[in-house]
Design a protein around this motif. Structure first.
Motif, mmCIF file in Angstrom:
data_model
loop_
_atom_site.group_PDB
_atom_site.id
_atom_site.type_symbol
_atom_site.label_atom_id
_atom_site.label_comp_id
_atom_site.label_asym_id
_atom_site.label_seq_id
_atom_site.Cartn_x
_atom_site.Cartn_y
_atom_site.Cartn_z
ATOM 1 N N VAL A 90 0.877 -1.167 0.000
ATOM 2 C CA VAL A 90 0.000 0.000 0.000
ATOM 3 C C VAL A 90 0.915 1.218 0.000
ATOM 4 O O VAL A 90 1.837 1.311 0.821
ATOM 5 C CB VAL A 90 -0.911 0.021 1.242
ATOM 6 N N GLU A 91 0.671 2.128 -0.935
ATOM 7 C CA GLU A 91 1.481 3.340 -1.022
ATOM 8 C C GLU A 91 0.711 4.499 -0.396
ATOM 9 O O GLU A 91 -0.487 4.635 -0.618
ATOM 10 C CB GLU A 91 1.805 3.648 -2.485
ATOM 11 N N LEU A 92 1.412 5.318 0.367
ATOM 12 C CA LEU A 92 0.806 6.486 1.013
ATOM 13 C C LEU A 92 1.321 7.753 0.356
ATOM 14 O O LEU A 92 2.529 7.901 0.143
ATOM 15 C CB LEU A 92 1.136 6.507 2.505
ATOM 16 N N PHE A 93 0.385 8.651 0.046
ATOM 17 C CA PHE A 93 0.720 9.901 -0.634
ATOM 18 C C PHE A 93 0.266 11.096 0.195
ATOM 19 O O PHE A 93 -0.771 11.053 0.857
ATOM 20 C CB PHE A 93 0.014 9.964 -2.003
ATOM 21 N N GLY A 100 5.555 7.001 1.719
ATOM 22 C CA GLY A 100 5.896 5.746 2.374
ATOM 23 C C GLY A 100 5.046 4.605 1.868
ATOM 24 O O GLY A 100 4.161 4.796 1.024
ATOM 25 N N THR A 101 5.336 3.420 2.380
ATOM 26 C CA THR A 101 4.575 2.235 2.001
ATOM 27 C C THR A 101 4.226 1.422 3.240
ATOM 28 O O THR A 101 4.910 1.486 4.266
ATOM 29 C CB THR A 101 5.359 1.320 1.038
ATOM 30 N N ILE A 102 3.152 0.676 3.102
ATOM 31 C CA ILE A 102 2.801 -0.326 4.104
ATOM 32 C C ILE A 102 3.238 -1.644 3.502
ATOM 33 O O ILE A 102 2.745 -2.043 2.448
ATOM 34 C CB ILE A 102 1.296 -0.316 4.397
ATOM 35 N N LYS A 103 4.186 -2.301 4.146
ATOM 36 C CA LYS A 103 4.717 -3.531 3.562
ATOM 37 C C LYS A 103 3.952 -4.758 4.004
ATOM 38 O O LYS A 103 3.974 -5.774 3.335
ATOM 39 C CB LYS A 103 6.203 -3.681 3.833
ATOM 40 N N TYR A 112 4.616 0.011 8.580
ATOM 41 C CA TYR A 112 4.722 1.192 7.711
ATOM 42 C C TYR A 112 6.197 1.581 7.565
ATOM 43 O O TYR A 112 6.921 1.663 8.550
ATOM 44 C CB TYR A 112 3.918 2.336 8.338
ATOM 45 N N ILE A 113 6.617 1.810 6.327
ATOM 46 C CA ILE A 113 7.984 2.237 6.041
ATOM 47 C C ILE A 113 7.931 3.647 5.447
ATOM 48 O O ILE A 113 7.554 3.814 4.287
ATOM 49 C CB ILE A 113 8.665 1.289 5.039
ATOM 50 N N PRO A 114 8.264 4.665 6.232
ATOM 51 C CA PRO A 114 8.286 6.027 5.677
ATOM 52 C C PRO A 114 9.488 6.207 4.754
ATOM 53 O O PRO A 114 10.540 5.614 4.980
ATOM 54 C CB PRO A 114 8.412 6.910 6.924
ATOM 55 N N PHE A 115 9.306 7.000 3.719
ATOM 56 C CA PHE A 115 10.432 7.309 2.836
ATOM 57 C C PHE A 115 11.268 8.399 3.474
ATOM 58 O O PHE A 115 10.747 9.379 3.972
ATOM 59 C CB PHE A 115 9.956 7.759 1.460
ATOM 60 N N LEU A 116 12.545 8.199 3.443
ATOM 61 C CA LEU A 116 13.475 9.166 4.006
ATOM 62 C C LEU A 116 14.139 9.920 2.862
ATOM 63 O O LEU A 116 14.534 9.321 1.869
ATOM 64 C CB LEU A 116 14.533 8.442 4.845
ATOM 65 N N ASP A 117 14.269 11.214 3.013
ATOM 66 C CA ASP A 117 14.969 11.991 1.995
ATOM 67 C C ASP A 117 15.830 13.053 2.664
ATOM 68 O O ASP A 117 15.781 13.245 3.863
ATOM 69 C CB ASP A 117 13.993 12.607 0.983
ATOM 70 N N GLY A 118 16.635 13.703 1.881
ATOM 71 C CA GLY A 118 17.481 14.777 2.398
ATOM 72 C C GLY A 118 18.452 14.302 3.460
ATOM 73 O O GLY A 118 19.073 13.263 3.346
ATOM 74 N N GLU A 119 18.557 15.081 4.531
ATOM 75 C CA GLU A 119 19.494 14.788 5.615
ATOM 76 C C GLU A 119 19.154 13.489 6.329
ATOM 77 O O GLU A 119 20.049 12.757 6.744
ATOM 78 C CB GLU A 119 19.529 15.947 6.615
ATOM 79 N N ALA A 120 17.867 13.198 6.471
ATOM 80 C CA ALA A 120 17.452 11.975 7.179
ATOM 81 C C ALA A 120 18.018 10.734 6.499
ATOM 82 O O ALA A 120 18.467 9.801 7.157
ATOM 83 C CB ALA A 120 15.939 11.896 7.253
ATOM 84 N N LYS A 121 18.003 10.738 5.182
ATOM 85 C CA LYS A 121 18.498 9.587 4.420
ATOM 86 C C LYS A 121 19.999 9.369 4.646
ATOM 87 O O LYS A 121 20.483 8.246 4.606
ATOM 88 C CB LYS A 121 18.195 9.796 2.940
#
Length: 135
Positions: A90-93, A100-103, A112-121
């Protein structure tokens, strides 16, 4: 030895992001659409201690493919979920951006796996949020 370690690393990396939701859209909707409360958070393989504000947080999924984060945050954000059958997740927008996605999801647990970007990544290797249904 170095080849074995590399292979183990690659396999573990892909297993972290493996998806395993295999059901019809109707089955998923019945299972998903309720209120979920954060039970635990794992960051870079380490279980985090939850503060009071996080313990009271969660997500409510609705039958119209929208979701609301609890406590309710920004009113103007358009948040929705979509079942991606090919990727079995399941993709969350949020405002048309994939966040993120629900795996996996079952009667007792949602991952739930949130997408990390920028400094967090750069700092965090992986992050998983485990939620349990409220009712």
């Amino acid at each position: 030895m170095k080849t074995k370690l590399t292979l183990i690393f690659i396999l573990s990396y892909f297993s972290i992001f493996a998806q395993d939701i295999k059901m019809s859209k109707n089955e998923l909707t019945k299972l998903l659409c309720k209120e979920w409360k954060i039970d635990s958070i794992v960051v870079s393989g380490e279980k985090m201690t939850l503060g009071k504000s996080i313990q009271d947080s969660g997500i409510e999924f609705k039958n119209d493919n929208t979701f609301v984060e609890k406590p309710y945050l920004e009113k103007s954000d358009k948040r929705y979920w979509k079942y991606n059958v090919e990727k079995q997740c399941v993709e969350l927008f949020k405002n048309e951006k994939l966040i993120g996605t629900i795996k996996s999801v079952n009667n007792e647990l949602l991952v739930y796996i949130p997408f990390l970007d920028g400094e967090a990544k750069k700092i965090v290797k992986s992050s998983e949020i485990y939620l349990k249904p409220i009712n």
